[in-house]
Design a protein around this motif. Structure first.
Motif, PDB file in Angstrom:
ATOM      1  N   LEU A 155       0.559  -1.262  -0.199  1.00 25.60           N
ATOM      2  CA  LEU A 155       0.147   0.203  -0.226  1.00 25.60           C
ATOM      3  C   LEU A 155       0.872   1.331   0.029  1.00 25.60           C
ATOM      4  CD1 LEU A 155      -2.821   1.142  -0.018  1.00 25.60           C
ATOM      5  CD2 LEU A 155      -2.734   1.255   2.525  1.00 25.60           C
ATOM      6  N   ALA A 156       1.875   1.264   0.724  1.00 25.85           N
ATOM      7  CA  ALA A 156       2.657   2.348   0.785  1.00 25.85           C
ATOM      8  C   ALA A 156       3.450   2.698  -0.569  1.00 25.85           C
ATOM      9  CB  ALA A 156       4.039   2.095   1.827  1.00 25.85           C
ATOM     10  N   VAL A 157       3.966   1.526  -1.158  1.00 28.53           N
ATOM     11  CA  VAL A 157       4.440   1.556  -2.666  1.00 28.53           C
ATOM     12  C   VAL A 157       3.465   2.305  -3.625  1.00 28.53           C
ATOM     13  CG1 VAL A 157       5.294   0.403  -4.783  1.00 28.53           C
ATOM     14  CG2 VAL A 157       6.095  -0.087  -2.186  1.00 28.53           C
ATOM     15  N   MET A 158       2.157   1.714  -3.412  1.00 29.66           N
ATOM     16  CA  MET A 158       1.291   2.328  -4.389  1.00 29.66           C
ATOM     17  C   MET A 158       0.723   3.922  -4.031  1.00 29.66           C
ATOM     18  SD  MET A 158      -1.829  -0.727  -5.117  1.00 29.66           S
ATOM     19  CE  MET A 158      -2.795   0.447  -5.777  1.00 29.66           C
ATOM     20  N   LEU A 159       0.875   4.169  -2.932  1.00 26.11           N
ATOM     21  CA  LEU A 159       0.436   5.506  -2.592  1.00 26.11           C
ATOM     22  C   LEU A 159       1.634   6.317  -2.987  1.00 26.11           C
ATOM     23  CD1 LEU A 159      -1.084   5.251   1.020  1.00 26.11           C
ATOM     24  CD2 LEU A 159      -2.326   5.751  -1.158  1.00 26.11           C
ATOM     25  N   LEU A 160       2.946   6.171  -2.724  1.00 25.67           N
ATOM     26  CA  LEU A 160       4.099   6.837  -3.066  1.00 25.67           C
ATOM     27  C   LEU A 160       4.119   6.907  -4.780  1.00 25.67           C
ATOM     28  CD1 LEU A 160       6.888   5.614  -0.857  1.00 25.67           C
ATOM     29  CD2 LEU A 160       6.004   7.935  -1.003  1.00 25.67           C
ATOM     30  N   MET A 161       3.791   5.806  -5.113  1.00 27.11           N
ATOM     31  CA  MET A 161       3.561   6.105  -7.003  1.00 27.11           C
ATOM     32  C   MET A 161       2.992   6.825  -7.268  1.00 27.11           C
ATOM     33  SD  MET A 161       3.589   2.516  -9.455  1.00 27.11           S
ATOM     34  CE  MET A 161       1.879   2.051  -8.697  1.00 27.11           C
ATOM     35  N   GLY A 162       1.464   6.819  -7.047  1.00 29.84           N
ATOM     36  CA  GLY A 162       0.349   7.972  -7.090  1.00 29.84           C
ATOM     37  C   GLY A 162       1.027   9.284  -6.881  1.00 29.84           C
ATOM     38  N   ALA A 163       1.689   9.537  -5.767  1.00 30.59           N
ATOM     39  CA  ALA A 163       2.053  10.970  -5.327  1.00 30.59           C
ATOM     40  C   ALA A 163       3.171  11.307  -6.296  1.00 30.59           C
ATOM     41  CB  ALA A 163       2.404  11.216  -4.036  1.00 30.59           C
ATOM     42  N   CYS A 164       4.089  10.432  -6.672  1.00 32.83           N
ATOM     43  CA  CYS A 164       5.177  10.782  -7.410  1.00 32.83           C
ATOM     44  C   CYS A 164       4.900  10.981  -8.847  1.00 32.83           C
ATOM     45  CB  CYS A 164       6.337   9.906  -7.057  1.00 32.83           C
ATOM     46  SG  CYS A 164       7.173   9.519  -5.668  1.00 32.83           S
ATOM     47  N   ALA A 165       4.184  10.309  -9.238  1.00 36.53           N
ATOM     48  CA  ALA A 165       3.384  10.334 -10.834  1.00 36.53           C
ATOM     49  C   ALA A 165       2.954  11.762 -10.823  1.00 36.53           C
ATOM     50  CB  ALA A 165       2.538   9.172 -11.054  1.00 36.53           C
ATOM     51  N   SER A 166       1.785  12.066  -9.904  1.00 37.98           N
ATOM     52  CA  SER A 166       1.202  13.373  -9.845  1.00 37.98           C
ATOM     53  C   SER A 166       2.372  14.394  -9.837  1.00 37.98           C
ATOM     54  CB  SER A 166       0.224  13.418  -8.806  1.00 37.98           C
ATOM     55  OG  SER A 166      -0.913  12.660  -9.189  1.00 37.98           O
ATOM     56  N   ALA A 167       3.307  14.482  -8.987  1.00 40.15           N
ATOM     57  CA  ALA A 167       4.162  15.593  -8.651  1.00 40.15           C
ATOM     58  C   ALA A 167       5.156  15.568 -10.076  1.00 40.15           C
ATOM     59  CB  ALA A 167       4.951  15.227  -7.592  1.00 40.15           C
ATOM     60  N   TYR A 168       5.346  14.358 -10.497  1.00 40.62           N
ATOM     61  CA  TYR A 168       6.168  14.608 -11.996  1.00 40.62           C
ATOM     62  C   TYR A 168       5.449  15.138 -13.033  1.00 40.62           C
ATOM     63  CZ  TYR A 168       9.071  12.901 -15.947  1.00 40.62           C
ATOM     64  OH  TYR A 168       9.868  12.690 -16.990  1.00 40.62           O
ATOM     65  N   TYR A 169       4.097  14.670 -13.013  1.00 40.15           N
ATOM     66  CA  TYR A 169       3.287  15.344 -13.978  1.00 40.15           C
ATOM     67  C   TYR A 169       3.307  16.965 -13.927  1.00 40.15           C
ATOM     68  CZ  TYR A 169      -0.585  16.889 -16.573  1.00 40.15           C
ATOM     69  OH  TYR A 169      -1.676  17.529 -17.387  1.00 40.15           O
ATOM     70  N   LEU A 170       3.053  17.210 -12.774  1.00 36.83           N
ATOM     71  CA  LEU A 170       2.791  18.759 -12.561  1.00 36.83           C
ATOM     72  C   LEU A 170       4.157  19.468 -13.053  1.00 36.83           C
ATOM     73  CD1 LEU A 170       0.616  18.774  -9.365  1.00 36.83           C
ATOM     74  CD2 LEU A 170      -0.147  19.407 -11.848  1.00 36.83           C
ATOM     75  N   ILE A 171       5.319  18.738 -12.370  1.00 39.10           N
ATOM     76  CA  ILE A 171       6.497  19.572 -12.759  1.00 39.10           C
ATOM     77  C   ILE A 171       6.816  19.772 -14.313  1.00 39.10           C
ATOM     78  CG2 ILE A 171       8.997  19.480 -12.507  1.00 39.10           C
ATOM     79  CD1 ILE A 171       8.519  18.257  -9.667  1.00 39.10           C
ATOM     80  N   VAL A 172       6.814  18.519 -14.829  1.00 33.95           N
ATOM     81  CA  VAL A 172       6.826  18.469 -16.344  1.00 33.95           C
ATOM     82  C   VAL A 172       6.157  19.426 -17.125  1.00 33.95           C
ATOM     83  CG1 VAL A 172       7.169  16.948 -18.377  1.00 33.95           C
ATOM     84  CG2 VAL A 172       8.098  16.503 -16.231  1.00 33.95           C
ATOM     85  N   ASP A 173       4.636  19.371 -16.873  1.00 38.11           N
ATOM     86  CA  ASP A 173       3.587  20.105 -17.480  1.00 38.11           C
ATOM     87  C   ASP A 173       3.912  21.665 -17.432  1.00 38.11           C
ATOM     88  OD1 ASP A 173       1.363  19.730 -19.344  1.00 38.11           O
ATOM     89  OD2 ASP A 173       0.185  20.913 -17.713  1.00 38.11           O
ATOM     90  N   ILE A 174       4.102  22.012 -16.059  1.00 36.46           N
ATOM     91  CA  ILE A 174       4.243  23.342 -16.141  1.00 36.46           C
ATOM     92  C   ILE A 174       5.592  23.959 -16.761  1.00 36.46           C
ATOM     93  CG2 ILE A 174       5.039  25.258 -14.171  1.00 36.46           C
ATOM     94  CD1 ILE A 174       3.291  23.841 -12.365  1.00 36.46           C
ATOM     95  N   ARG A 175       6.713  23.060 -16.923  1.00 37.26           N
ATOM     96  CA  ARG A 175       7.783  23.450 -17.483  1.00 37.26           C
ATOM     97  C   ARG A 175       7.791  23.504 -19.134  1.00 37.26           C
ATOM     98  NH1 ARG A 175      12.804  21.050 -13.837  1.00 37.26           N
ATOM     99  NH2 ARG A 175      12.348  22.304 -11.976  1.00 37.26           N
ATOM    100  N   LEU A 176       6.867  22.659 -19.637  1.00 36.83           N
ATOM    101  CA  LEU A 176       6.781  22.662 -20.949  1.00 36.83           C
ATOM    102  C   LEU A 176       6.172  24.005 -21.635  1.00 36.83           C
ATOM    103  CD1 LEU A 176       4.959  18.974 -21.753  1.00 36.83           C
ATOM    104  CD2 LEU A 176       7.252  19.885 -22.391  1.00 36.83           C
ATOM    105  N   PRO A 177       6.590  24.161 -22.748  1.00 35.51           N
ATOM    106  CA  PRO A 177       6.030  25.542 -23.483  1.00 35.51           C
ATOM    107  C   PRO A 177       4.705  25.062 -23.835  1.00 35.51           C
ATOM    108  CG  PRO A 177       7.762  24.329 -24.690  1.00 35.51           C
ATOM    109  CD  PRO A 177       7.794  23.711 -23.633  1.00 35.51           C
ATOM    110  N   ARG A 178       3.887  26.119 -23.814  1.00 40.75           N
ATOM    111  CA  ARG A 178       2.616  26.164 -24.411  1.00 40.75           C
ATOM    112  C   ARG A 178       2.354  26.154 -25.860  1.00 40.75           C
ATOM    113  NH1 ARG A 178      -0.585  23.597 -21.723  1.00 40.75           N
ATOM    114  NH2 ARG A 178       1.341  23.215 -20.368  1.00 40.75           N
ATOM    115  N   GLN A 179       3.100  26.529 -26.602  1.00 42.45           N
ATOM    116  CA  GLN A 179       3.133  26.481 -28.183  1.00 42.45           C
ATOM    117  C   GLN A 179       3.662  25.052 -28.624  1.00 42.45           C
ATOM    118  OE1 GLN A 179       2.388  28.904 -29.972  1.00 42.45           O
ATOM    119  NE2 GLN A 179       2.670  28.219 -31.984  1.00 42.45           N
ATOM    120  N   ARG A 180       2.510  24.337 -28.439  1.00 42.35           N
ATOM    121  CA  ARG A 180       2.741  22.696 -28.881  1.00 42.35           C
ATOM    122  C   ARG A 180       1.754  22.668 -30.244  1.00 42.35           C
ATOM    123  NH1 ARG A 180       3.134  20.994 -23.004  1.00 42.35           N
ATOM    124  NH2 ARG A 180       0.955  21.094 -23.445  1.00 42.35           N
TER     125      ARG A 180
END
Length: 167
Positions: free
Chosen positions: A83-108
């Protein structure tokens, strides 16, 4: 949908924020079971091998964790680790998504790449022929002649119409 070579309008800030919230929430609020959703979104946007590998690896890892949680007794420590691995995986995947999506340029483009130039930006097409009807035509290298100049028109005399009968 927007005509030849016309780029789609940029997304509004409201729709961008809504997408970020929904993709990030899918990884966290489902206790990590849908942690692949934000990872696949990043993989589609960036197209890097590492992103695709992380997205595909998160699916069997979530299935293994669910299998471990369901197969061991409730008091066993392995269920807590799963359960801890699943919760960490969900939190890390969401944080990684937010970091990468905010840094991506909007001109796509529609599939994450840069927007290519319009094929109709020039007046001569790739096959060397002139541009089709309706597109800007190149200027003629010839000077106008007397025949191509507009000729003055004689004034038009209107037809007087029917004469009323005299009484």
């Amino acid at each position: 949908m927007y005509g030849h070579g016309a780029p789609p309008p940029p997304p509004s800030s409201g729709s961008v924020i809504t997408q970020r919230v929904l993709y990030a929430a899918s990884g966290v609020l489902c206790c990590g079971m849908l942690s692949a959703v934000p990872l696949f979104r990043i993989a589609v946007l960036r197209g890097r091998v590492l992103d695709w590998t992380a997205a595909w690896a998160s699916i069997p890892l979530a299935v293994i964790c669910i299998a471990v949680i369901g197969s061991v007794p409730e008091e066993d420590w392995r269920g807590d680790v799963g359960l801890a691995v699943m919760l960490l995986m969900g939190a890390c995947a969401s944080a990684y998504y937010l970091i990468v999506d905010i840094r991506l340029p909007r001109q796509r483009g529609p599939y994450g790449g840069p927007v290519p130039p319009s094929p109709h930006a020039t007046t001569v097409h790739a096959h060397g022929g002139p541009a089709p009807y309706g597109y800007p035509q190149p200027a003629s290298p010839y000077t106008p002649t007397a025949l191509s100049q507009p000729q003055p028109q004689t004034p038009h005399t209107p037809f007087p119409g029917p004469v009323p009968p005299s009484t």
